[in-house]
Write an enzyme that holds these catalytic residues in place. Structure first.
Site, PDB file in Angstrom:
ATOM      1  N   HIS A 122       0.311  -3.516   9.303  1.00 29.51           N
ATOM      2  CA  HIS A 122       1.180  -4.210   8.737  1.00 29.51           C
ATOM      3  C   HIS A 122       0.399  -5.102   7.567  1.00 29.51           C
ATOM      4  O   HIS A 122      -0.977  -5.154   7.705  1.00 29.51           O
ATOM      5  CB  HIS A 122       2.114  -5.027   9.319  1.00 29.51           C
ATOM      6  CG  HIS A 122       3.066  -4.323  10.214  1.00 29.51           C
ATOM      7  ND1 HIS A 122       2.993  -3.992  11.622  1.00 29.51           N
ATOM      8  CD2 HIS A 122       4.301  -3.416   9.824  1.00 29.51           C
ATOM      9  CE1 HIS A 122       3.798  -3.150  11.964  1.00 29.51           C
ATOM     10  NE2 HIS A 122       4.610  -2.917  10.770  1.00 29.51           N
ATOM     11  N   ASP A 152       1.561  -6.131   1.151  1.00 28.42           N
ATOM     12  CA  ASP A 152       2.856  -5.544   1.001  1.00 28.42           C
ATOM     13  C   ASP A 152       3.361  -5.469  -0.303  1.00 28.42           C
ATOM     14  O   ASP A 152       3.741  -4.082  -0.830  1.00 28.42           O
ATOM     15  CB  ASP A 152       4.017  -5.920   1.677  1.00 28.42           C
ATOM     16  CG  ASP A 152       3.979  -5.517   3.316  1.00 28.42           C
ATOM     17  OD1 ASP A 152       3.151  -4.741   3.729  1.00 28.42           O
ATOM     18  OD2 ASP A 152       4.904  -6.249   4.050  1.00 28.42           O
TER      19      ASP A 152
END
Ligand SMILES: C[C@H](CCC[C@H](C)C(=O)SCCNC(=O)CCNC(=O)[C@H](O)C(C)(C)COP(=O)(O)OP(=O)(O)OC[C@H]1O[C@@H](n2cnc3c(N)ncnc32)[C@H](O)[C@@H]1OP(=O)(O)O)[C@H]1CC[C@H]2[C@@H]3[C@H](O)C[C@@H]4C[C@H](O)CC[C@]4(C)[C@H]3C[C@H](O)[C@]12C
Length: 382
Positions: A122, A152
């Protein structure tokens, strides 16, 4: 709009790919999100302007449907672990052979090669691998990830959108599509190029949290005000720093020099005490209209109503009263025209999209009863 006429097939993912799709949609692309079937609720909070087709890619017929969608599209955007698309028979070789103009964007954490390519991860992992996480955090504290913004969204979704736009531009000359290998580690690192390339200037010579731009300098930090709110101070240049000192009501001759790093802790204590004596609004009154580089730290629900942001219309409200940022940047002739109506329900557009892409009603009914696709027009009307 700049991307009018561009057709994008976005395979549903977690956060970076949905953001990439939303950018393309805001600027005029037609974005069709391909969702899984049997999902109760869409988790895409960045679905603005998109349509949703619910398709079971674990069935050969579902794969054939996706191939047909890609045949008549400009871009396919996939957010899966390396190898997932190939396993489904939807790899770039296959899709580009069928449609050589297709832009095949692959948005992953670690990219399509290298020993981590297949590993789960992540934002925080990608940021760590980019080198940047080691620089983020206050003095004597452990590294701190600033939400999941850097990998992200900046290094991932936004960078992938840039890749797609570049590939579309290039295709207008060559007529050919290409594969985009967008790694969030590399995208984040690239966004951080300044940090690499400014090391020679000595900007980062001190430990984490003790440099000028990482909260080490008292003139580049946040301070609490008497009402428990905060202000941000970014008075780097001497002429702006002078205005900060003046606004704080301090006597410059009684303070140590701005760039004396050993005196920074003492100076910070002074600034902390002074800022704590007035409310945020009182400081705004003092500093607004000056070049002291002092601004209020606005919570999300106040950002839109700040006079400056209101004057520019920087935030907008959708049909449900939800406030969010207006797409940026503002293009003078062909600005973004973000959709203000509600987000799609999963499978809301399955039937209409499939009809448009050449499936006849009988085929659609057969796929519905075989569980290959799902239509939720009725749910959408509730
Ligand atoms: C809002 C939260 C988001 C947080 C963002 C987070 C901080 C990030 O950093 S996102 C970036 C993640 N990384 C990447 O995107 C890099 C590239 N991708 C990957 O590496 C991987 O995809 C992965 C690691 C992210 C996930 O791996 P996974 O093993 O799950 O998947 P893949 O290997 O990629 O394979 C996909 C398989 O799926 C099949 N598939 C795909 N499409 C279809 C289809 N249409 N039909 C059939 N099958 C399909 C495909 O074939 C693959 O199959 P195989 O494995 O067999 O090959 C949210 C994060 C967590 C959320 C919460 C959580 O989900 C629990 C709740 C769930 C509930 O429903 C809602 C509430 C939740 C609390 C939920 C809330 C939020 O959404 C989250 C907090």
């Amino acid at each position: 709009m700049a991307l009018a006429g561009v057709r994008v097939i976005e395979l549903a993912g977690l956060a970076p790919a949905p953001f990439c799709g939303m950018i393309l949609s805001d600027f005029g692309a037609r974005v069709i999100r391909v969702d899984r079937t049997k999902v109760s609720m869409a988790m895409d909070s960045q679905a603005r302007g998109k349509q949703s087709v619910a398709l079971n890619l674990k069935s050969p017929q579902g794969v054939a449907v996706l191939k047909k969608l890609c045949l008549q599209s400009d871009v396919v955007l996939e957010p899966f672990r390396k190898g997932v698309m190939e396993k489904l028979g939807l790899g770039p070789e296959e899709l580009l052979k069928a449609n050589p103009r297709l832009i095949y964007a692959r948005l992953t954490g670690y990219g399509q090669s290298g020993s981590y390519a297949k590993a789960a991860g992540h934002d925080i992992n990608y940021l760590a691998m980019s080198g940047l996480l080691s620089m983020l955090g206050r003095s004597s504290e452990k590294p701190y990830a600033p939400l999941n913004l850097v990998a992200d969204f900046a290094g991932g979704g936004l960078m992938c959108a840039l890749g797609i736009v570049l590939a579309l531009l290039e295709r207008s000359k060559s007529g050919q599509g290409q594969i985009i290998d967008a790694s969030m580690v590399e995208g984040a690192a690239y966004v951080g190029s300044f940090m690499w390339k400014s090391r020679s200037l000595g900007l980062w010579n001190r430990p984490r949290g003790e440099n000028m731009l990482d909260s080490g300098a008292p003139f580049y930090d946040t301070y609490q005000t008497s009402d428990g709110k905060h202000v941000a101070v970014g008075a780097i240049e001497p002429q702006f720093y002078d205005q900060l000192i003046k606004g704080l009501g301090l006597d410059a001759s009684s303070l140590s020099p701005q760039m004396s790093t050993s005196d920074w802790p003492k100076l910070r204590r002074t600034f902390t005490q002074v800022f704590a004596q007035k409310t945020q609004a009182e400081w705004s009154k003092i500093f607004d209209g000056t070049d002291a580089c002092v601004t209020p730290v606005l919570p999300l629900d106040e950002a839109g109503s700040h006079p400056h942001n209101r004057e520019r219309g920087s935030f907008m409200m959708d049909a449900h009263g939800e406030v969010s940022p207006r797409p940026a940047p503002v293009l003078s002739r062909t600005p973004a025209r973000p959709c203000l109506s509600r987000d799609p329900v999963i499978g809301e557009h399955t039937r209409s999209v499939l009809e448009e892409y050449g499936f006849d009603p009988a085929q659609i009914e057969q796929m519905l009863s075989a569980g290959v696709v799902e239509c939720n027009e009725a749910k959408a009307r509730l």
